[in-house]
Motif scaffolding. Structure first.
Motif, PDB file in Angstrom:
ATOM      1  N   ASN A 167      10.500   3.858   5.428  1.00  0.00           N
ATOM      2  CA  ASN A 167       9.472   3.106   4.648  1.00  0.00           C
ATOM      3  C   ASN A 167       8.103   3.951   4.826  1.00  0.00           C
ATOM      4  OD1 ASN A 167      10.433   0.818   3.275  1.00  0.00           O
ATOM      5  ND2 ASN A 167      11.631   0.929   5.150  1.00  0.00           N
ATOM      6  N   ILE A 168       7.640   4.215   6.032  1.00  0.00           N
ATOM      7  CA  ILE A 168       6.141   4.802   6.097  1.00  0.00           C
ATOM      8  C   ILE A 168       6.103   6.133   5.819  1.00  0.00           C
ATOM      9  CG2 ILE A 168       4.486   5.361   7.853  1.00  0.00           C
ATOM     10  CD1 ILE A 168       5.379   2.907   9.135  1.00  0.00           C
ATOM     11  N   ILE A 169       7.084   7.025   6.200  1.00  0.00           N
ATOM     12  CA  ILE A 169       6.856   8.599   5.857  1.00  0.00           C
ATOM     13  C   ILE A 169       8.080   9.105   4.606  1.00  0.00           C
ATOM     14  CG2 ILE A 169       5.575   8.976   8.134  1.00  0.00           C
ATOM     15  CD1 ILE A 169       8.125  10.203   9.144  1.00  0.00           C
ATOM     16  N   GLY A 170       8.766   8.324   4.487  1.00  0.00           N
ATOM     17  CA  GLY A 170       9.851   8.786   3.554  1.00  0.00           C
ATOM     18  C   GLY A 170       9.320   9.267   1.981  1.00  0.00           C
ATOM     19  N   GLU A 171      10.423   9.323   1.376  1.00  0.00           N
ATOM     20  CA  GLU A 171       9.990   9.837  -0.159  1.00  0.00           C
ATOM     21  C   GLU A 171       8.871   9.089  -1.017  1.00  0.00           C
ATOM     22  OE1 GLU A 171      13.351  10.797  -2.309  1.00  0.00           O
ATOM     23  OE2 GLU A 171      13.831  12.088  -1.081  1.00  0.00           O
ATOM     24  N   SER A 172       9.118   7.625  -0.650  1.00  0.00           N
ATOM     25  CA  SER A 172       8.289   6.572  -1.271  1.00  0.00           C
ATOM     26  C   SER A 172       7.682   5.933  -0.420  1.00  0.00           C
ATOM     27  CB  SER A 172       8.978   5.721  -2.295  1.00  0.00           C
ATOM     28  OG  SER A 172       9.879   5.159  -1.902  1.00  0.00           O
ATOM     29  N   SER A 173       6.397   6.007  -0.085  1.00  0.00           N
ATOM     30  CA  SER A 173       5.799   5.228   1.014  1.00  0.00           C
ATOM     31  C   SER A 173       5.568   3.855   0.654  1.00  0.00           C
ATOM     32  CB  SER A 173       4.470   6.151   1.658  1.00  0.00           C
ATOM     33  OG  SER A 173       4.575   7.334   1.816  1.00  0.00           O
ATOM     34  N   HIS A 174       6.161   3.113   1.737  1.00  0.00           N
ATOM     35  CA  HIS A 174       5.770   1.483   1.647  1.00  0.00           C
ATOM     36  C   HIS A 174       5.011   1.202   2.915  1.00  0.00           C
ATOM     37  CE1 HIS A 174       7.969   1.469  -2.085  1.00  0.00           C
ATOM     38  NE2 HIS A 174       8.969   1.888  -1.576  1.00  0.00           N
ATOM     39  N   ILE A 175       3.832   1.544   3.040  1.00  0.00           N
ATOM     40  CA  ILE A 175       3.281   1.238   4.392  1.00  0.00           C
ATOM     41  C   ILE A 175       3.399  -0.253   4.764  1.00  0.00           C
ATOM     42  CG2 ILE A 175       1.147   1.697   5.669  1.00  0.00           C
ATOM     43  CD1 ILE A 175       2.406   4.273   4.552  1.00  0.00           C
ATOM     44  N   GLY A 176       3.027  -0.903   3.750  1.00  0.00           N
ATOM     45  CA  GLY A 176       3.068  -2.507   4.120  1.00  0.00           C
ATOM     46  C   GLY A 176       4.478  -3.138   4.397  1.00  0.00           C
ATOM     47  N   TYR A 177       5.452  -2.592   3.770  1.00  0.00           N
ATOM     48  CA  TYR A 177       6.824  -2.812   3.972  1.00  0.00           C
ATOM     49  C   TYR A 177       7.302  -2.394   5.841  1.00  0.00           C
ATOM     50  CZ  TYR A 177      11.177  -4.405   2.387  1.00  0.00           C
ATOM     51  OH  TYR A 177      12.510  -5.226   2.152  1.00  0.00           O
ATOM     52  N   GLY A 178       7.049  -0.872   5.724  1.00  0.00           N
ATOM     53  CA  GLY A 178       7.389  -0.298   7.290  1.00  0.00           C
ATOM     54  C   GLY A 178       6.303  -0.932   8.324  1.00  0.00           C
ATOM     55  N   SER A 179       5.284  -1.587   7.842  1.00  0.00           N
ATOM     56  CA  SER A 179       4.478  -2.279   8.770  1.00  0.00           C
ATOM     57  C   SER A 179       5.125  -3.478   9.196  1.00  0.00           C
ATOM     58  CB  SER A 179       3.027  -2.278   8.793  1.00  0.00           C
ATOM     59  OG  SER A 179       2.277  -1.229   8.265  1.00  0.00           O
ATOM     60  N   ALA A 180       5.626  -4.159   8.367  1.00  0.00           N
ATOM     61  CA  ALA A 180       6.268  -5.647   8.677  1.00  0.00           C
ATOM     62  C   ALA A 180       7.490  -5.425   9.401  1.00  0.00           C
ATOM     63  CB  ALA A 180       6.652  -6.070   7.169  1.00  0.00           C
ATOM     64  N   LEU A 181       8.198  -4.187   9.064  1.00  0.00           N
ATOM     65  CA  LEU A 181       9.393  -3.738  10.080  1.00  0.00           C
ATOM     66  C   LEU A 181       8.919  -3.663  11.648  1.00  0.00           C
ATOM     67  CD1 LEU A 181      11.361  -1.828   7.442  1.00  0.00           C
ATOM     68  CD2 LEU A 181      12.106  -3.687   8.420  1.00  0.00           C
ATOM     69  N   ALA A 182       7.909  -2.829  11.676  1.00  0.00           N
ATOM     70  CA  ALA A 182       7.301  -2.470  12.856  1.00  0.00           C
ATOM     71  C   ALA A 182       6.864  -4.000  13.868  1.00  0.00           C
ATOM     72  CB  ALA A 182       6.153  -1.653  12.793  1.00  0.00           C
ATOM     73  N   TRP A 195       0.892  -1.135  -0.049  1.00  0.00           N
ATOM     74  CA  TRP A 195      -0.046   0.104  -0.149  1.00  0.00           C
ATOM     75  C   TRP A 195       0.804   1.250   0.161  1.00  0.00           C
ATOM     76  CZ3 TRP A 195      -2.585   2.679   4.360  1.00  0.00           C
ATOM     77  CH2 TRP A 195      -3.667   3.539   4.213  1.00  0.00           C
ATOM     78  N   ASP A 196       0.572   2.069  -0.855  1.00  0.00           N
ATOM     79  CA  ASP A 196       1.160   3.578  -0.962  1.00  0.00           C
ATOM     80  C   ASP A 196       0.890   4.499   0.217  1.00  0.00           C
ATOM     81  OD1 ASP A 196      -1.188   4.133  -1.860  1.00  0.00           O
ATOM     82  OD2 ASP A 196      -0.339   4.847  -4.045  1.00  0.00           O
ATOM     83  N   GLY A 197      -0.159   4.301   0.919  1.00  0.00           N
ATOM     84  CA  GLY A 197      -0.869   5.179   1.872  1.00  0.00           C
ATOM     85  C   GLY A 197      -1.540   6.341   1.422  1.00  0.00           C
ATOM     86  N   ILE A 198      -2.175   6.262   0.258  1.00  0.00           N
ATOM     87  CA  ILE A 198      -2.971   7.304  -0.200  1.00  0.00           C
ATOM     88  C   ILE A 198      -4.545   6.661  -0.232  1.00  0.00           C
ATOM     89  CG2 ILE A 198      -3.453   8.656  -2.275  1.00  0.00           C
ATOM     90  CD1 ILE A 198      -0.356   8.725  -2.799  1.00  0.00           C
ATOM     91  N   ASP A 199      -4.568   5.617  -1.009  1.00  0.00           N
ATOM     92  CA  ASP A 199      -6.073   5.133  -1.265  1.00  0.00           C
ATOM     93  C   ASP A 199      -6.245   3.947  -0.625  1.00  0.00           C
ATOM     94  OD1 ASP A 199      -8.593   4.656  -2.484  1.00  0.00           O
ATOM     95  OD2 ASP A 199      -8.434   4.991  -4.338  1.00  0.00           O
ATOM     96  N   LEU A 200      -7.352   3.853   0.069  1.00  0.00           N
ATOM     97  CA  LEU A 200      -7.464   2.541   0.469  1.00  0.00           C
ATOM     98  C   LEU A 200      -7.940   1.271  -0.530  1.00  0.00           C
ATOM     99  CD1 LEU A 200     -10.069   3.403   3.588  1.00  0.00           C
ATOM    100  CD2 LEU A 200      -7.448   2.842   3.573  1.00  0.00           C
ATOM    101  N   ALA A 201      -8.214   1.890  -1.666  1.00  0.00           N
ATOM    102  CA  ALA A 201      -8.544   0.723  -2.771  1.00  0.00           C
ATOM    103  C   ALA A 201      -7.491   0.041  -3.406  1.00  0.00           C
ATOM    104  CB  ALA A 201      -9.518   1.442  -3.831  1.00  0.00           C
ATOM    105  N   ASP A 202      -6.293   0.855  -2.975  1.00  0.00           N
ATOM    106  CA  ASP A 202      -4.901   0.430  -3.387  1.00  0.00           C
ATOM    107  C   ASP A 202      -4.232  -0.801  -2.551  1.00  0.00           C
ATOM    108  OD1 ASP A 202      -5.125   2.006  -5.645  1.00  0.00           O
ATOM    109  OD2 ASP A 202      -4.007   3.513  -4.413  1.00  0.00           O
TER     110      ASP A 202
END
Length: 306
Positions: A267-282, A51-58
């Motif tokens: 990964n969550i608030i960087g230039e390219s948001s990778h919410i899923g990736y950052g959540s896995a690290l969390a 997820w890119d953190g913008i649209d829930l449909a993504d």
């Protein structure tokens, strides 16, 4: 003829009492669920998605792909794990014992003890971000206090304390340990204030010196405080972020300063948001924290039961 003692009936809670208890218990519980458990469960769920953190449909389910990528094909991960372990060992072996030592010395009612306590605890009053700014000035390669002292001593070395990957982690650890020492000192000093002085007197009568009294009498008797200090040390080490963020120049892991908390932020608030990736690290960081603290607590309570 003995008179029976009248049995007092339990007082029923009135409407006002029920409202008061609901507010006192309900608001903190709701805040805990909303600000702690809900984000934790959301992170756990998002760790299996992309997820890119913008649209829930993504949001797309990808299973364990994030975790496989982290452990096999994410270069900063293992250096971050190693640095977190170094941070934990450094904090547990230097600032924590030193804070306990200072607490024990200040509890002996030496002169000016209040002044010493205030001076040592003062860094704890400051936020880690402010502590980071203070040490950034100290470590400045051009006008910093530390390089100024070295140049005055005639060394002639121009050291980039925060830019050198071989030095910057240790420089940050010194700054963090400066603050952590005061925290541990106050925690242990509070435990010592409630310690029965008669036990020390009995140990002295048995011929124990100061070191033996502390190791064999005081330290074991303050086991609850020791557990709190250990938990605080582990949590402070694994969630280290603020001071590294400030000294490292913001988002983006500087070589030598990689930590799990910084990778999550990148990964969550960087230039390219990778919410899923950052959540896995969390989730990985959460599991490491629970394993470290849970293992110690289980062993501690098991020994008590035996």
């Amino acid at each position: 003829m003995s008179s029976a003692t009248p049995r007092t009936r339990p007082r029923r809670l009135g409407a006002g009492d029920r409202i008061f208890l609901t507010v006192i218990i309900g608001i903190p519980l709701a805040a805990l669920l909303f600000f702690v458990w809900l984000p934790a469960l959301a992170s756990l769920g998002l760790s299996f998605t992309t997820w890119d953190g913008i649209d829930l449909a993504d949001i797309h389910w990808i299973g364990l792909d994030n975790y496989k990528e982290i452990f096999t094909n994410y270069p900063p991960f293992w250096p971050a794990v190693r640095h977190n372990v170094i941070w934990l060992l450094f904090t547990a072996l230097l600032p924590t014992p030193f804070g306990i030592f200072l607490a024990y010395q200040l509890d002996r009612r030496i002169r000016f003890t209040r002044i010493y306590q205030t001076a040592i605890f003062l860094p704890m009053v400051l936020s880690l971000a402010v502590v980071g700014f203070i040490w950034e000035i100290i470590y400045n390669p051009d006008t910093g206090l530390l390089n100024g002292i070295l140049n005055a001593a005639g060394s002639g070395h121009h050291i980039d304390w925060l830019g050198n990957p071989d030095l910057n982690l240790w420089a940050v650890l010194v700054a963090s340990g400066w603050r952590h020492t005061g925290y541990i000192m106050i925690l242990y000093l509070a435990g010592l204030k409630g310690f029965d002085p008669a036990l020390k007197e009995a140990a002295a009568l048995d011929g124990a010196n100061g070191r033996q009294t502390f190791l064999r009498v005081v330290f074991p008797a303050l086991k609850p405080v020791n557990i709190i200090i250990l938990v605080v040390t582990v949590m402070e080490s694994l969630r280290a972020f603020d001071i590294v963020y400030v000294l490292g120049g913001g988002v983006g892991s500087k070589p030598g300063m990689e930590l799990l908390s910084l990778l999550i932020t990148d990964n969550i608030i960087g230039e390219s948001s990778h919410i899923g990736y950052g959540s896995a690290l969390a989730v990985v960081l959460l599991l490491v924290s629970l394993a470290a603290i849970g293992t110690f607590l289980v062993q501690t309570f098991r020994k008590e039961d035996q």
